[in-house]
Motif scaffolding. Structure first.
Motif, PDB file in Angstrom:
ATOM      1  N   HIS A  91      52.956  16.819  48.546  1.00 52.61           N
ATOM      2  CA  HIS A  91      51.864  16.157  49.279  1.00 52.61           C
ATOM      3  C   HIS A  91      50.572  16.967  49.180  1.00 52.61           C
ATOM      4  O   HIS A  91      49.518  16.414  48.877  1.00 52.61           O
ATOM      5  CB  HIS A  91      52.245  15.946  50.745  1.00 52.61           C
ATOM      6  CG  HIS A  91      51.122  15.386  51.556  1.00 52.61           C
ATOM      7  ND1 HIS A  91      50.698  14.079  51.429  1.00 52.61           N
ATOM      8  CD2 HIS A  91      50.299  15.962  52.465  1.00 52.61           C
ATOM      9  CE1 HIS A  91      49.677  13.875  52.240  1.00 52.61           C
ATOM     10  NE2 HIS A  91      49.419  15.005  52.882  1.00 52.61           N
ATOM     11  N   LEU A 116      47.727   9.380  50.033  1.00 49.86           N
ATOM     12  CA  LEU A 116      48.982   8.824  50.515  1.00 49.86           C
ATOM     13  C   LEU A 116      48.661   7.558  51.298  1.00 49.86           C
ATOM     14  O   LEU A 116      47.902   7.606  52.265  1.00 49.86           O
ATOM     15  CB  LEU A 116      49.711   9.838  51.401  1.00 49.86           C
ATOM     16  CG  LEU A 116      51.030   9.372  52.027  1.00 49.86           C
ATOM     17  CD1 LEU A 116      52.058   9.022  50.966  1.00 49.86           C
ATOM     18  CD2 LEU A 116      51.558  10.430  52.974  1.00 49.86           C
ATOM     19  N   VAL A 164      54.740   4.515  52.858  1.00 49.30           N
ATOM     20  CA  VAL A 164      56.067   5.071  52.631  1.00 49.30           C
ATOM     21  C   VAL A 164      57.094   3.970  52.862  1.00 49.30           C
ATOM     22  O   VAL A 164      56.902   3.099  53.722  1.00 49.30           O
ATOM     23  CB  VAL A 164      56.356   6.285  53.550  1.00 49.30           C
ATOM     24  CG1 VAL A 164      56.364   5.879  55.013  1.00 49.30           C
ATOM     25  CG2 VAL A 164      57.654   6.977  53.167  1.00 49.30           C
ATOM     26  N   PHE A 193      57.293   7.929  49.016  1.00 45.44           N
ATOM     27  CA  PHE A 193      55.873   8.069  49.344  1.00 45.44           C
ATOM     28  C   PHE A 193      55.003   7.610  48.177  1.00 45.44           C
ATOM     29  O   PHE A 193      55.207   8.057  47.053  1.00 45.44           O
ATOM     30  CB  PHE A 193      55.552   9.542  49.649  1.00 45.44           C
ATOM     31  CG  PHE A 193      56.246  10.080  50.866  1.00 45.44           C
ATOM     32  CD1 PHE A 193      55.662   9.952  52.115  1.00 45.44           C
ATOM     33  CD2 PHE A 193      57.478  10.725  50.761  1.00 45.44           C
ATOM     34  CE1 PHE A 193      56.292  10.461  53.243  1.00 45.44           C
ATOM     35  CE2 PHE A 193      58.107  11.237  51.878  1.00 45.44           C
ATOM     36  CZ  PHE A 193      57.520  11.099  53.125  1.00 45.44           C
TER      37      PHE A 193
END
Length: 178
Positions: A17, A28, A31, A45
């Motif tokens: 991440h 991001l 998910v 993700f």
């Protein structure tokens, strides 16, 4: 038809991440959490690239998956291929963008290899899984001669090398002045 996403397993999702959002500049956006085929479960993700809602890179954080302790996350180690053979390449639109990406990687503590391949110009580093990632700018054009050479190479059994790179340079993070 276009590319939508590439999905890879993550050795350390927190490190992935940080690299893909903070260093690469991807976002991001969602998910999915669900059972995984073969047993266990995972968090999938999705990182949007360059604000484009049709192009993503995605990572699985796997839990309770049989044989999980034996997973290899570096694509080349898993495939037993030479380093850098399997890699992930992202496009840029200009030499300025390529240089900005190199500076971004160096500033984040990553060494960078730059190669002018004569038809494209690339920079490379490694992600937390050990996979080589690339930003690439197409600089050449393709005509009949390039296609004929590529088609001929399909049947060649001996090495007939193409011209060497026009430039190769290592940019060490330790030497980055920002």
């Amino acid at each position: 038809m276009s590319y939508h996403h590439l999905a890879l397993a993550a050795k350390d999702m927190a490190a992935i991440h940080e690299f893909y959002e903070d260093v690469m500049g991807f976002e991001l956006v969602t998910v999915e959490i669900a059972p995984v085929m073969g047993g266990g479960w995972g968090k999938h993700f999705f990182y949007r690239m360059d604000g484009d809602d049709s192009k993503f890179i995605a990572f699985w954080e796997l839990h309770d998956v049989p044989g999980q302790e034996d997973h290899e996350f570096d694509l080349n180690l898993a495939a037993k291929t030479p380093p850098g053979t399997n890699h992930i390449s992202f496009g840029v639109d200009s030499a300025d963008q390529l240089n900005e990406r190199r500076q971004q990687w160096n500033a984040a503590g990553h060494d960078v290899l730059e190669i002018d391949h004569n038809w494209c110009h690339s920079i490379y580093t490694r992600d937390p899984n050990g996979n080589m990632v690339e930003f690439c700018l197409t600089t050449g054009q393709f005509g009949d001669a390039e296609r004929e050479r590529a088609l001929a190479a399909l049947d060649e059994k001996e090495m007939k090398p193409t011209p060497p790179p026009a430039k190769m340079k290592q940019w060490l993070a330790s030497e980055y002045q920002g």
